[in-house]
Design a protein around this motif. Structure first.
Motif, PDB file in Angstrom:
ATOM      1  N   ASN A   4       9.425   5.452   6.173  1.00 30.65           N
ATOM      2  CA  ASN A   4      10.113   5.866   4.949  1.00 30.65           C
ATOM      3  C   ASN A   4       9.301   5.506   3.702  1.00 30.65           C
ATOM      4  N   ARG A   5       8.673   4.320   3.723  1.00 35.87           N
ATOM      5  CA  ARG A   5       7.808   3.961   2.595  1.00 35.87           C
ATOM      6  C   ARG A   5       6.600   4.892   2.543  1.00 35.87           C
ATOM      7  N   ALA A   6       6.087   5.269   3.701  1.00 39.16           N
ATOM      8  CA  ALA A   6       4.951   6.186   3.745  1.00 39.16           C
ATOM      9  C   ALA A   6       5.311   7.520   3.087  1.00 39.16           C
ATOM     10  N   LEU A   7       6.511   7.998   3.311  1.00 43.41           N
ATOM     11  CA  LEU A   7       6.943   9.255   2.703  1.00 43.41           C
ATOM     12  C   LEU A   7       7.036   9.132   1.185  1.00 43.41           C
ATOM     13  N   ILE A   8       7.501   7.979   0.698  1.00 42.84           N
ATOM     14  CA  ILE A   8       7.577   7.748  -0.753  1.00 42.84           C
ATOM     15  C   ILE A   8       6.172   7.741  -1.362  1.00 42.84           C
ATOM     16  N   LEU A   9       5.262   7.031  -0.707  1.00 46.24           N
ATOM     17  CA  LEU A   9       3.865   6.985  -1.179  1.00 46.24           C
ATOM     18  C   LEU A   9       3.237   8.370  -1.147  1.00 46.24           C
ATOM     19  N   LEU A  10       3.551   9.128  -0.100  1.00 45.66           N
ATOM     20  CA  LEU A  10       2.993  10.475   0.026  1.00 45.66           C
ATOM     21  C   LEU A  10       3.460  11.373  -1.113  1.00 45.66           C
ATOM     22  N   ASP A  11       4.749  11.339  -1.413  1.00 46.57           N
ATOM     23  CA  ASP A  11       5.271  12.156  -2.508  1.00 46.57           C
ATOM     24  C   ASP A  11       4.605  11.795  -3.836  1.00 46.57           C
ATOM     25  N   SER A  12       4.392  10.497  -4.064  1.00 48.03           N
ATOM     26  CA  SER A  12       3.744  10.056  -5.305  1.00 48.03           C
ATOM     27  C   SER A  12       2.285  10.503  -5.340  1.00 48.03           C
ATOM     28  N   VAL A  26      -1.560   3.883   6.498  1.00 51.02           N
ATOM     29  CA  VAL A  26      -1.317   2.500   6.913  1.00 51.02           C
ATOM     30  C   VAL A  26       0.187   2.234   6.920  1.00 51.02           C
ATOM     31  N   ALA A  27       0.875   2.661   5.874  1.00 46.31           N
ATOM     32  CA  ALA A  27       2.331   2.449   5.793  1.00 46.31           C
ATOM     33  C   ALA A  27       3.061   3.209   6.891  1.00 46.31           C
ATOM     34  N   TYR A  28       2.556   4.370   7.246  1.00 42.61           N
ATOM     35  CA  TYR A  28       3.180   5.199   8.280  1.00 42.61           C
ATOM     36  C   TYR A  28       3.283   4.459   9.612  1.00 42.61           C
ATOM     37  N   GLY A  29       2.348   3.553   9.852  1.00 38.60           N
ATOM     38  CA  GLY A  29       2.333   2.835  11.115  1.00 38.60           C
ATOM     39  C   GLY A  29       3.454   1.830  11.264  1.00 38.60           C
ATOM     40  N   TYR A  30       3.969   1.299  10.135  1.00 35.37           N
ATOM     41  CA  TYR A  30       4.997   0.259  10.238  1.00 35.37           C
ATOM     42  C   TYR A  30       6.251   0.547   9.408  1.00 35.37           C
ATOM     43  N   HIS A  31       6.160   1.488   8.448  1.00 38.29           N
ATOM     44  CA  HIS A  31       7.318   1.770   7.607  1.00 38.29           C
ATOM     45  C   HIS A  31       7.268   3.244   7.188  1.00 38.29           C
ATOM     46  N   ILE A  53       0.084  15.283   6.845  1.00 39.64           N
ATOM     47  CA  ILE A  53       0.495  13.873   6.954  1.00 39.64           C
ATOM     48  C   ILE A  53       2.016  13.770   7.061  1.00 39.64           C
ATOM     49  N   ARG A  54       2.732  14.612   6.330  1.00 40.36           N
ATOM     50  CA  ARG A  54       4.193  14.591   6.413  1.00 40.36           C
ATOM     51  C   ARG A  54       4.634  14.933   7.849  1.00 40.36           C
ATOM     52  N   ALA A  55       4.006  15.953   8.431  1.00 41.09           N
ATOM     53  CA  ALA A  55       4.346  16.320   9.813  1.00 41.09           C
ATOM     54  C   ALA A  55       4.004  15.185  10.771  1.00 41.09           C
ATOM     55  N   LYS A  56       2.905  14.493  10.492  1.00 39.30           N
ATOM     56  CA  LYS A  56       2.504  13.372  11.339  1.00 39.30           C
ATOM     57  C   LYS A  56       3.541  12.250  11.290  1.00 39.30           C
ATOM     58  N   ILE A  57       4.052  11.971  10.114  1.00 35.72           N
ATOM     59  CA  ILE A  57       5.089  10.940   9.965  1.00 35.72           C
ATOM     60  C   ILE A  57       6.364  11.372  10.691  1.00 35.72           C
ATOM     61  N   TYR A  58       6.741  12.627  10.498  1.00 34.49           N
ATOM     62  CA  TYR A  58       7.951  13.147  11.137  1.00 34.49           C
ATOM     63  C   TYR A  58       7.826  13.180  12.663  1.00 34.49           C
ATOM     64  N   GLY A  86      -8.748   1.993 -10.803  1.00 37.32           N
ATOM     65  CA  GLY A  86      -8.865   3.062  -9.817  1.00 37.32           C
ATOM     66  C   GLY A  86      -8.109   2.762  -8.540  1.00 37.32           C
ATOM     67  N   GLU A  87      -7.686   1.494  -8.374  1.00 32.51           N
ATOM     68  CA  GLU A  87      -6.955   1.118  -7.172  1.00 32.51           C
ATOM     69  C   GLU A  87      -5.494   1.514  -7.311  1.00 32.51           C
ATOM     70  N   THR A  88      -4.969   2.170  -6.288  1.00 34.97           N
ATOM     71  CA  THR A  88      -3.572   2.593  -6.295  1.00 34.97           C
ATOM     72  C   THR A  88      -3.104   2.760  -4.865  1.00 34.97           C
ATOM     73  N   PRO A  89      -1.840   2.451  -4.584  1.00 39.07           N
ATOM     74  CA  PRO A  89      -1.329   2.658  -3.228  1.00 39.07           C
ATOM     75  C   PRO A  89      -1.083   4.129  -2.927  1.00 39.07           C
ATOM     76  N   TYR A  90      -1.214   4.976  -3.954  1.00 35.27           N
ATOM     77  CA  TYR A  90      -0.897   6.393  -3.773  1.00 35.27           C
ATOM     78  C   TYR A  90      -2.140   7.174  -3.358  1.00 35.27           C
ATOM     79  N   GLN A  91      -2.733   6.727  -2.236  1.00 36.42           N
ATOM     80  CA  GLN A  91      -3.896   7.386  -1.652  1.00 36.42           C
ATOM     81  C   GLN A  91      -3.617   7.656  -0.177  1.00 36.42           C
ATOM     82  N   GLU A  92      -4.389   8.546   0.410  1.00 37.49           N
ATOM     83  CA  GLU A  92      -4.156   8.920   1.812  1.00 37.49           C
ATOM     84  C   GLU A  92      -4.227   7.718   2.749  1.00 37.49           C
TER      85      GLU A  92
END
Length: 228
Positions: A50-58, A43-48, A73-78, A32-38
């Motif tokens: 572009n990686r956050a956007l990849i995780l978000l799409d997945s 967490v990724a958005y805070g330091y990376h 979340i996409r708007a928040k990253i942007y 049940g553990e996966t990085p593809y969660q909100e």
């Protein structure tokens, strides 16, 4: 004696084997553990970003985040990007979300979106846009009875107005916020009051400078203008 040693040897082997099986079980990854969660995306958005956007799409593809939250979340990253294209995209997404079914009758969600619009406008140095969205946030706060946040935002609007060359109007707005917040209350209210007072001091300086520079000889006045 030999029998005792044999028994101890067998017990040791069994204990060792048991520990090995337990360690193996402990290291098996929870399916049940996966990085593809909100949470992982934020967490990724805070330091990376572009990686956050990849995780978000997945996460959206897997259905772990619904469409509304995904867009927010996409708007928040942007919103924190230095790229104008992404900043503009953040504004566009938020404007669309204001008409989303999850937002139309949900003042709290509206407030979150207005906060994001204000952050993005500040990043873009679009102060007129900031005032526009902050004014709408004030109304939403008023309807929800969130007086502290309402007057905190009013003080911020006053500060921006002063920056835009309207120091007198800005100070009036801040003074009203200070008057409303100057009452016993929560720590949050006290924090808002302190912020408003600081804004009052910052906006009073341009007025004082203007008065002094118009009342004293020009060579002396130049020393009174604050350094950039």
């Amino acid at each position: 004696m030999r029998n005792v040693l044999q028994v101890l040897l067998i017990v040791s082997i069994l204990v060792f084997a048991s520990c090995g099986r337990n360690n193996t079980a402990r290291h098996i990854r929870n399916l049940g553990e996966t990085p593809y969660q909100e949470d992982s995306v934020l967490v990724a958005y805070g330091y990376h970003p572009n990686r956050a956007l990849i995780l978000l799409d997945s996460a959206l593809l897997l259905g772990n985040i619904n469409d509304y939250r995904g867009q927010f979340i996409r708007a928040k990253i942007y919103s924190k990007s230095l790229l104008k294209q992404r900043q503009d995209s953040a504004i566009l997404i938020c404007e669309q979300l204001l008409h989303h079914d999850s937002v139309v009758n949900a003042p709290h969600e509206q407030e979150n979106i207005f906060d994001l619009l204000m952050i993005t406008s500040r990043t873009k140095t679009d102060f007129e846009g900031y005032i526009k969205w902050a004014t709408q946030k004030v109304e939403v706060c008023r309807l929800q009875g969130e007086e502290t946040e309402q007057w905190r935002t009013e003080a911020e609007i006053g500060m921006v107005m002063a920056h835009l060359g309207q120091p007198e109007e800005g100070v009036v707005k801040i003074d009203e916020a200070i008057r409303q917040l100057d009452a016993p209350g929560s720590i949050d209210r006290m924090d808002a009051f302190i912020i408003a007072v600081k804004r009052r001091g910052a906006t009073a300086l341009p007025i004082a400078t203007a008065i002094l520079t118009s009342a004293v000889p020009r060579p002396m006045a130049s020393w009174l203008v604050p350094m950039p």
